[in-house]
Scaffold this motif. Sequence first.
Motif, PDB file in Angstrom:
ATOM      1  N   VAL A 143       0.814  -1.218   0.000  1.00  0.00           N
ATOM      2  CA  VAL A 143       0.000   0.000   0.000  1.00  0.00           C
ATOM      3  C   VAL A 143       0.846   1.265   0.000  1.00  0.00           C
ATOM      4  CG1 VAL A 143      -2.017  -1.050   1.065  1.00  0.00           C
ATOM      5  CG2 VAL A 143      -0.221  -0.143   2.510  1.00  0.00           C
ATOM      6  N   SER A 166       0.052  -4.359  -5.835  1.00  0.00           N
ATOM      7  CA  SER A 166      -0.820  -3.922  -4.751  1.00  0.00           C
ATOM      8  C   SER A 166      -2.260  -4.271  -5.102  1.00  0.00           C
ATOM      9  CB  SER A 166      -0.704  -2.409  -4.522  1.00  0.00           C
ATOM     10  OG  SER A 166      -1.679  -1.981  -3.584  1.00  0.00           O
ATOM     11  N   CYS A 204      -4.690  -2.932  -3.928  1.00  0.00           N
ATOM     12  CA  CYS A 204      -5.461  -1.689  -3.880  1.00  0.00           C
ATOM     13  C   CYS A 204      -5.381  -0.901  -5.189  1.00  0.00           C
ATOM     14  CB  CYS A 204      -4.989  -0.822  -2.714  1.00  0.00           C
ATOM     15  SG  CYS A 204      -5.462  -1.486  -1.100  1.00  0.00           S
ATOM     16  N   LEU A 240     -14.006  -3.480  -6.767  1.00  0.00           N
ATOM     17  CA  LEU A 240     -13.814  -3.593  -5.331  1.00  0.00           C
ATOM     18  C   LEU A 240     -15.011  -4.288  -4.696  1.00  0.00           C
ATOM     19  CD1 LEU A 240     -12.126  -2.792  -2.793  1.00  0.00           C
ATOM     20  CD2 LEU A 240     -13.506  -0.702  -2.702  1.00  0.00           C
ATOM     21  N   TRP A 242      -4.640   1.019   7.506  1.00  0.00           N
ATOM     22  CA  TRP A 242      -3.972   0.603   6.273  1.00  0.00           C
ATOM     23  C   TRP A 242      -4.039  -0.909   6.095  1.00  0.00           C
ATOM     24  CZ3 TRP A 242      -0.031  -2.868   5.886  1.00  0.00           C
ATOM     25  CH2 TRP A 242       0.722  -3.148   7.031  1.00  0.00           C
ATOM     26  N   SER A 297      -7.553  -1.783   5.076  1.00  0.00           N
ATOM     27  CA  SER A 297      -7.737  -1.417   3.675  1.00  0.00           C
ATOM     28  C   SER A 297      -7.152  -2.484   2.757  1.00  0.00           C
ATOM     29  CB  SER A 297      -7.075  -0.065   3.400  1.00  0.00           C
ATOM     30  OG  SER A 297      -7.658   0.962   4.170  1.00  0.00           O
ATOM     31  N   LEU A 298      -5.981  -2.995   3.123  1.00  0.00           N
ATOM     32  CA  LEU A 298      -5.347  -4.043   2.326  1.00  0.00           C
ATOM     33  C   LEU A 298      -6.200  -5.310   2.322  1.00  0.00           C
ATOM     34  CD1 LEU A 298      -2.795  -4.687   0.675  1.00  0.00           C
ATOM     35  CD2 LEU A 298      -1.748  -5.521   2.785  1.00  0.00           C
ATOM     36  N   CYS A 325      -9.212  -4.746   0.025  1.00  0.00           N
ATOM     37  CA  CYS A 325      -8.859  -4.847  -1.391  1.00  0.00           C
ATOM     38  C   CYS A 325      -8.544  -6.287  -1.803  1.00  0.00           C
ATOM     39  CB  CYS A 325      -7.661  -3.953  -1.693  1.00  0.00           C
ATOM     40  SG  CYS A 325      -7.974  -2.185  -1.512  1.00  0.00           S
ATOM     41  N   PRO A 376     -11.300   1.892   1.003  1.00  0.00           N
ATOM     42  CA  PRO A 376      -9.919   1.575   1.398  1.00  0.00           C
ATOM     43  C   PRO A 376      -8.986   2.762   1.197  1.00  0.00           C
ATOM     44  CG  PRO A 376     -10.831  -0.132  -0.036  1.00  0.00           C
ATOM     45  CD  PRO A 376     -11.781   1.018  -0.083  1.00  0.00           C
ATOM     46  N   LEU A 412      -6.527   3.451  -2.331  1.00  0.00           N
ATOM     47  CA  LEU A 412      -7.183   2.842  -3.488  1.00  0.00           C
ATOM     48  C   LEU A 412      -7.022   3.735  -4.706  1.00  0.00           C
ATOM     49  CD1 LEU A 412      -9.058   0.553  -4.549  1.00  0.00           C
ATOM     50  CD2 LEU A 412     -10.989   2.030  -3.931  1.00  0.00           C
TER      51      LEU A 412
END
Length: 606
Positions: free
Chosen positions: A181, A237, A239, A246, A484, A487-488, A491, A511, A514
């Motif tokens: 990320v 990534s 993201c 998503l 974070w 968020s990962l 995703c 996220p 993103l």
Amino acid sequence: MGRSPVSLSRLKLGKLKVVRRQLLQRYEHQPFVSCLAGLYGCQWRRYQRAKAQPGECCCSRLECGSFVLLIVTFFLTLIFLYFWSEAQNDYNDFDWFNFGNLGFWFPWSVVLLLVAAVLFTYIALLLVLAVCLLSEGQRLYLHWSHKIGILVTLAFSISATAVLSDLRSKEWTTLLLSFQVTAPFLHVGGVSLMTLLSWTIALHFFRMNKRVRQVALLSLYLAVLFTLYLVPLGMYSPCIKEVGTLGPAPILIGHRGAPMLAPENTQLSFEKAIELGGEGLETDITISYDGVPFLMHDSTLRRTTNVHEVFPNRTDDPAAMFTWAELEMLNAGSWFLRRDPFGTASFLDVDERVQVQNQTVPTLKEFLNLAAQHGRLVIFDLRRPPRGHPYRDTWITRTLEVLHNESYINSSQVFWLPADQRSVVQELDPELQQTSADHASIEELQEEHIVRLNLHYSYMSQEQIRKYASVNISTNLYVISQPWLYSLAWCAGVHSVTTNALHVLKKLQRPLFLMTPQEYSLMWILTDIVSAFLISAVFIFHWWRERGLPFSSGSRKVNENGPYSKFRTELCDVWSVSGISVQGEAQSSPATPNLPTITEEPPISD
């Protein structure tokens, strides 16, 4: 004809202006250089400093070694600081680990982070001072106190990294996950740093009189630069996704309730988790000596109760060896206010503090009924009693009795995690959602009728998550509390996460980091192009100055012989003008006054 007095006055004034301009060129940076040299080497007076003349090395061998050591220390400290700052998700585990070994509570993780940040700031400032001095053409001299400081910082970084690598080896996996990320932004930062360094690199490149040194310096710089330029080609990534691809946000399961806002594994903690919108509740089950399943994570009662006050001689006894009557005598909330493990206790109001202080050890029955009342999912670890315990061999059966006969929760709300006697449990209650903590093959999981995996977040892999999802096996990751990391997981397609920070993660609407592939490509290509243009401009500028190419100054042309020509005018120029000698000129007419001769002495080298 001789010159008029007006012409002579203009000549004197013009010459004085020239000398003044040269003196200003010579001394305009002296306060700045004095500050740099004073902070770096305690050389506050000009006579203590020396310039690096064209073709000379910027420092002696000792100072060169100190400068190299400074660079090495900078990178090692930066690595450790990044490593430990990205490990914030596990600070609570680290502090409780130290509590178990040392016997007292202290926020070691935060203190370690602060020390690392202070030392890194100190080393970074020294490096900036050194680069600025080199840009000003000064020879480096590092004060002995700074040399000691560098050695102390280097020793701290190496030892701390080694110790934490041994105790918390999984944090390196966290570090690698963070790159998924942060890598796009670290790339921008790295390229920007190399662009700033181009000024110093170009200046010393054109000053070197040995081709080998020039080639070595430029090759090293370009190798690092082009590596940074091309790094995005190998980045990955989850993201970075196309619009519309998503998936839904992972379900949030409160890890022992809401432990940042209330004492873990208490009724208040689970009530707060429900208020915050947690879709599931996670806990740990132990069976008392007289067969009452209750909520307790540790094998002893020392950390989360006042057992040391009520039963001072049994502080280290297994929790399962206490009867339920004895457990009811314990307070399970006062420790939270006293130790404040997450730094949140100070935000509680008076009523909340009273509630916290009155918390007791809850039973499994109370926990299941609370979840059933609010329609929440539950997942729990079940700890087998120690040897000599009456329920050591019937612990699974006793837990199922509470689940079926003493609570009114629906079996489909329960993620059954214990691996022992799984086939028997499956036969007795097929509605339980069989959950495994093993990272096994799909065939093995299907044989045991596993419908959900409960894995540590370090096993996060978008490919594996998709593979399990293709056969209807969902994935839960624990314990994720940093935005974070959540968020990962979002995703990557994770279905649910166990968290300490329901109040934080519930607020995320999308996220972090993103972006679409097109946005990412534009970001890194534009960064590389701008950097290449600026670096080229810097090198051309220094080549132009060092070659002494003519440039216009008003209506005249002036030659500058390299950037250090401004250092070649000394105070002798003042004496050359002030010491004007009035000589008789035989060639001048008697009516013409004698013209002074302005002599310019050779420059005095520093």
